[in-house]
Design a protein around this motif. Structure first.
Motif, PDB file in Angstrom:
ATOM      1  N   TYR A  64      35.573  19.996  21.904  1.00 49.79           N
ATOM      2  CA  TYR A  64      36.820  19.867  20.183  1.00 49.79           C
ATOM      3  C   TYR A  64      37.935  20.863  20.531  1.00 49.79           C
ATOM      4  CZ  TYR A  64      40.021  19.964  16.099  1.00 49.79           C
ATOM      5  OH  TYR A  64      40.296  19.773  14.691  1.00 49.79           O
ATOM      6  N   GLN A  65      38.135  22.237  21.144  1.00 47.69           N
ATOM      7  CA  GLN A  65      38.828  23.075  21.243  1.00 47.69           C
ATOM      8  C   GLN A  65      40.061  22.705  22.833  1.00 47.69           C
ATOM      9  OE1 GLN A  65      36.949  26.695  21.578  1.00 47.69           O
ATOM     10  NE2 GLN A  65      37.282  27.277  19.416  1.00 47.69           N
ATOM     11  N   GLU A  66      39.047  21.716  23.744  1.00 42.77           N
ATOM     12  CA  GLU A  66      39.936  22.185  25.078  1.00 42.77           C
ATOM     13  C   GLU A  66      40.813  20.741  24.586  1.00 42.77           C
ATOM     14  OE1 GLU A  66      37.324  23.621  28.337  1.00 42.77           O
ATOM     15  OE2 GLU A  66      36.623  21.393  27.592  1.00 42.77           O
ATOM     16  N   ALA A  67      40.405  19.281  23.937  1.00 43.70           N
ATOM     17  CA  ALA A  67      40.564  18.130  23.600  1.00 43.70           C
ATOM     18  C   ALA A  67      41.820  18.314  22.976  1.00 43.70           C
ATOM     19  CB  ALA A  67      39.569  17.162  22.823  1.00 43.70           C
ATOM     20  N   LEU A  68      41.886  18.982  21.675  1.00 44.41           N
ATOM     21  CA  LEU A  68      42.958  19.650  20.672  1.00 44.41           C
ATOM     22  C   LEU A  68      44.300  20.828  21.407  1.00 44.41           C
ATOM     23  CD1 LEU A  68      44.119  19.040  18.401  1.00 44.41           C
ATOM     24  CD2 LEU A  68      43.266  21.585  17.433  1.00 44.41           C
ATOM     25  N   ALA A  69      43.599  21.405  22.624  1.00 48.22           N
ATOM     26  CA  ALA A  69      44.476  22.196  22.703  1.00 48.22           C
ATOM     27  C   ALA A  69      45.622  20.944  24.295  1.00 48.22           C
ATOM     28  CB  ALA A  69      44.141  23.283  24.024  1.00 48.22           C
ATOM     29  N   ILE A  70      44.830  19.859  24.860  1.00 52.72           N
ATOM     30  CA  ILE A  70      45.574  19.021  25.131  1.00 52.72           C
ATOM     31  C   ILE A  70      46.476  18.393  24.725  1.00 52.72           C
ATOM     32  CG2 ILE A  70      45.057  16.864  27.262  1.00 52.72           C
ATOM     33  CD1 ILE A  70      42.469  18.093  27.364  1.00 52.72           C
ATOM     34  N   THR A 684      41.872  12.308  16.183  1.00 52.71           N
ATOM     35  CA  THR A 684      41.456  11.937  18.010  1.00 52.71           C
ATOM     36  C   THR A 684      41.239  13.340  18.508  1.00 52.71           C
ATOM     37  OG1 THR A 684      43.890  11.517  17.787  1.00 52.71           O
ATOM     38  CG2 THR A 684      42.953  11.677  20.105  1.00 52.71           C
ATOM     39  N   ALA A 685      41.130  14.987  18.669  1.00 54.16           N
ATOM     40  CA  ALA A 685      40.072  15.598  19.537  1.00 54.16           C
ATOM     41  C   ALA A 685      38.658  15.349  18.711  1.00 54.16           C
ATOM     42  CB  ALA A 685      41.157  16.852  19.099  1.00 54.16           C
ATOM     43  N   ARG A 686      38.652  15.354  17.207  1.00 51.59           N
ATOM     44  CA  ARG A 686      36.675  15.379  17.056  1.00 51.59           C
ATOM     45  C   ARG A 686      36.394  13.812  17.726  1.00 51.59           C
ATOM     46  NH1 ARG A 686      34.922  14.342  11.489  1.00 51.59           N
ATOM     47  NH2 ARG A 686      32.508  15.069  11.041  1.00 51.59           N
ATOM     48  N   THR A 687      37.200  13.019  18.007  1.00 51.72           N
ATOM     49  CA  THR A 687      36.807  11.761  18.575  1.00 51.72           C
ATOM     50  C   THR A 687      36.160  12.191  20.306  1.00 51.72           C
ATOM     51  OG1 THR A 687      37.765  10.306  16.733  1.00 51.72           O
ATOM     52  CG2 THR A 687      36.702   8.961  18.963  1.00 51.72           C
ATOM     53  N   GLN A 688      37.004  12.250  20.880  1.00 50.67           N
ATOM     54  CA  GLN A 688      36.506  12.743  22.122  1.00 50.67           C
ATOM     55  C   GLN A 688      35.593  13.543  21.916  1.00 50.67           C
ATOM     56  OE1 GLN A 688      40.571  13.941  22.925  1.00 50.67           O
ATOM     57  NE2 GLN A 688      41.897  12.083  23.582  1.00 50.67           N
ATOM     58  N   ALA A 689      35.726  14.962  21.695  1.00 54.46           N
ATOM     59  CA  ALA A 689      34.775  16.080  21.597  1.00 54.46           C
ATOM     60  C   ALA A 689      33.583  15.106  21.044  1.00 54.46           C
ATOM     61  CB  ALA A 689      35.130  16.848  20.519  1.00 54.46           C
ATOM     62  N   LEU A 690      33.442  14.801  19.987  1.00 53.32           N
ATOM     63  CA  LEU A 690      32.134  13.554  20.107  1.00 53.32           C
ATOM     64  C   LEU A 690      31.129  13.031  21.478  1.00 53.32           C
ATOM     65  CD1 LEU A 690      32.818  12.897  16.420  1.00 53.32           C
ATOM     66  CD2 LEU A 690      30.712  14.747  17.325  1.00 53.32           C
ATOM     67  N   THR A 691      32.803  12.208  21.195  1.00 57.74           N
ATOM     68  CA  THR A 691      31.754  11.590  22.758  1.00 57.74           C
ATOM     69  C   THR A 691      31.883  11.880  23.945  1.00 57.74           C
ATOM     70  OG1 THR A 691      33.898   9.416  22.049  1.00 57.74           O
ATOM     71  CG2 THR A 691      33.049   9.773  24.055  1.00 57.74           C
TER      72      THR A 691
END
Length: 700
Positions: A64-70, A684-691
């Motif tokens: 999640y942290q990586e997705a949000l940072a991106i 969006t970051a949450r969705t990516q991290a869950l996936t």
């Protein structure tokens, strides 16, 4: 014609009991009431169950942290738009989750850290008005480029409210043009008139939920004072009657009205001094640009124009004055014609030139066309890097400059500024690497489908991969609506998947547009099984090459790609260990009853009227083809409550059917986001991290 009526009536009447039987035997119709308390309680319960499992995984927080940072990184390229001699950009980051619209000069934009001026703050606007505003579009009147129509969606749904905005004052225009929430089709006719297709009354929508009546609204008029200029039919298919005003750099203008017959066929009309006139062009031809007094047409089917036959996939032009004088007698000239491996990918125009993006064996190329005497054209291929994806960006109607983005799977995006009048092209922005791709390699391979057709696909993997079938591999495709999938730089896939040793596969299956209209038409309607065969054939080719194996192979797709995932899961459960089904179509027998599903009958066929189509989808519809006792992969099903295009109903019902059969699954429904992964960066970051957490749990 009269002799056909009994047969047509019999087909229509025969379909009614069948549809009624489906509805009667479907125990999950109540989940189609997308916002009912009972349905939302079901959503909450299943959300909690799945997210609690995935978010407790030790990998989730980091992902999640990586997705949000991106998503919120400051060093992303701020994609530019030419407007009023300046550069405008819409930007989201951790401080602006919904985004700000801002501007700077071209010279300032060239700097590493430009100085920006805020024009409109969507986060602040939503907070002030108590709305979950998402910016859906901006349309500024040409050539002044001062007054703009701003489309605002509540929560990300397709329906939007439209307001007039003044770039000089940076304020919404008091008593300016304003349209309440709806699926509007709007164009500027001139500074003081709009042409609008919308739901003028509750009955002024097609069965798909789109408008079919165009009216002219003058400044200062209320909507009920607008004057009708064109009327389609309530039974029209597709996405609704659409008015468009094409303008060129010399301020010539042409108003076009498209009346859809289905998803891909439409009639084209133009507004002349003597009224609305229909053009004698194919139903799969579109008027797409106006360049130096030439009307540009894109052909998705062949056209016999006088003694000249233009092939499907070609781009042609017609003199504007000649078209307006004699709209029933058109003489076209060829601009560009594809070879067997080429396909049109996109176009734009500058003040004096037409820019074309094409695919050559799914590799990008850009060509500048200059009009000459007698409606002829000269062509010049722009000197851009080879074997990468090329996307045309904003162009300037007041000069011959245009932005062009070039990228690849392991090649970060570079933004070029082309000045075709000066034969000059320069790099103005380059995205720093967002992940370590030094260990990766990109290959373009081919699989053989069930009918012998070669299906190209890209695979990105480690250079030192062991060909023993153990590489965790994520495979995707779309396969519909003539949408082309080309190589692209994805920081999230790179950082969250490739950098950690996974392989990524993009399959160019039929149904898309990678090789022109014929590649798409090969899988239309009841021919669609070949699309699914193509995808499975690529998977089998990956397995045969020992790049991966079913134990380590996952697939992911959304919308029509979500339907692809559902079919692959039910037809080939033995090939996959993980299946990510996003904002999907899954109930193909009730598709026309859910959200905007009736508008896609040109792609899927009409199950209500055509027995052959109905029989086909009875065999393939994922919701109806889950079977007791089959060992399916445990899927991750994702949708959004605010999706008013496909609707969350498909995903809900599929999950409920799996639950009924005691089949395991993960389910997550975001309450916002529209037909996408989220309404803001955190969602969006949450969705990516869950996936990604799901994929790691399944494929490692």
């Amino acid at each position: 014609m009269r002799s056909m009526l009994p047969a047509l009536l019999m087909t229509s009447m025969a379909s009614i009991p069948a549809m009624a039987a489906v509805a009667h035997n479907d125990p999950y119709i109540w989940l189609e009431e997308f916002s009912s308390p009972k349905a939302m309680a079901w959503v909450k319960s299943h959300n909690n169950k799945s997210t609690s499992l995935l978010e407790l995984d030790s990998r989730y927080k980091t992902l999640y942290q990586e997705a949000l940072a991106i998503g919120s990184a400051k060093d992303r390229i701020p994609m530019p738009s030419f407007l009023q001699g300046e550069i405008y950009n819409f930007w989201k980051d951790s401080d602006h989750l919904r985004g700000i619209w801002r501007k700077t000069s071209l010279e300032e934009y060239r700097n590493a850290t430009p100085h920006w001026q805020t024009v409109l703050d969507i986060d602040a606007l939503g907070k002030a008005e108590g709305k979950s505003w998402v910016l859906h579009g901006i349309d500024c009147f040409q050539p002044d480029q001062r007054l703009c129509l701003i489309s605002l969606s509540d929560g990300g749904e397709d329906a939007a409210e439209i307001r007039e905005f003044d770039l000089t004052t940076k304020q919404f225009v008091k008593d300016g043009f304003h349209l309440p929430r709806g699926k509007h089709r709007v164009t500027w006719e001139d500074k003081d008139h709009l042409l609008i297709a919308t739901d003028w009354t509750k009955d002024d929508l097609t069965e798909s939920g789109y408008p079919f009546i165009v009216k002219r609204l003058a400044r200062g008029q209320s909507l009920d004072q607008a004057q009708e200029i064109y009327r389609g039919n309530k039974n029209d298919g597709g996405y609704g009657v659409t008015p468009t005003t094409l303008r060129d750099g010399q301020n010539n203008a042409l108003t076009v009205i498209e009346r859809p017959l289905d998803t891909f066929h439409h009639q084209s009309f133009v507004l002349t001094k003597t009224g609305i006139k229909q053009l004698p062009i194919p139903d799969k031809a579109s008027l797409v640009e106006l360049v130096a007094g030439r009307v540009i047409l894109s052909l998705d089917e062949s056209w016999q124009n006088g003694s000249t036959l233009f092939s499907a996939g070609s781009i042609v032009s017609i003199d504007l004055d000649a078209l307006l004088q004699s709209p029933d007698q058109l003489k076209a000239r060829l601009v560009w014609q594809p070879t067997a491996k080429e396909a049109f990918n996109g176009l734009t125009s500058t003040k004096n030139r037409l820019l074309l993006s094409i695919l050559d064996n799914v590799q990008g190329r850009a060509i500048a066309f200059t009009p000459t005497a007698n409606n002829q054209w000269t062509a010049e291929t722009l000197p851009l890097p080879d074997k990468l994806a090329i996307e045309l960006g904003s162009s300037d109607s007041q000069s011959d400059r245009a932005f062009i983005e070039v990228s690849g799977f392991v090649t970060p995006s570079t933004l070029y500024l082309a000045d075709t009048a000066q034969d000059k092209i320069e790099s103005v922005k380059a995205l720093p690497p967002q992940f370590d791709a030094s260990k990766d390699v990109v290959e373009q391979l081919e699989a053989t489908s069930t009918d012998g057709t070669k299906i190209p696909y890209f695979v990105v993997h480690r250079k030192n991969i062991k060909y023993d079938g153990t590489t965790p591999t994520l495979m995707t495709a779309y396969g519909g609506f003539q949408v082309s999938n080309t190589p692209y730089y994805s920081a999230s896939i790179g950082k969250l998947w490739l950098e950690k040793g996974g392989a990524f596969v993009l399959a160019n299956i039929r149904g898309g547009g990678e090789f022109g209209p014929a590649w798409h038409e090969a899988g239309l309607g009841t021919k669609r099984q070949i699309i699914y065969d193509d995808f499975a054939s690529v998977a089998k080719d990956l397995i045969a090459r020992k790049i991966t194996s079913p134990r380590h192979l996952g697939i992911q797709g959304g919308s029509n790609g979500g339907l692809l995932m559902g079919v692959e899961m039910t037809q080939h459960p033995e090939l996959w260990k993980a299946v990510v089904i996003q904002v999907p179509l899954l109930d193909m027998l009730r598709i026309s009853k859910i959200a905007a599903g009736a508008s896609w009958q040109g792609e899927y066929g009409d199950v209500n009227q055509d027995p052959k189509v109905r029989a086909f989808w009875e065999r393939l519809s994922p919701y109806h083809n889950l079977k007791q006792g089959v060992k399916y992969p445990e899927p991750f099903i994702f949708t959004t409550t605010k999706d008013d295009r496909v609707g969350p109903q498909h995903a809900r019902k599929f999950a409920a059917r799996m639950e009924e059969m005691k089949l395991p699954f993960y389910y997550y429904e975001n309450t916002e986001g529209g037909h996408g992964s989220g309404a803001d960066l955190k969602q969006t970051a949450r969705t990516q991290a869950l996936t990604m957490t799901y994929l790691y749990r399944k494929l490692l």
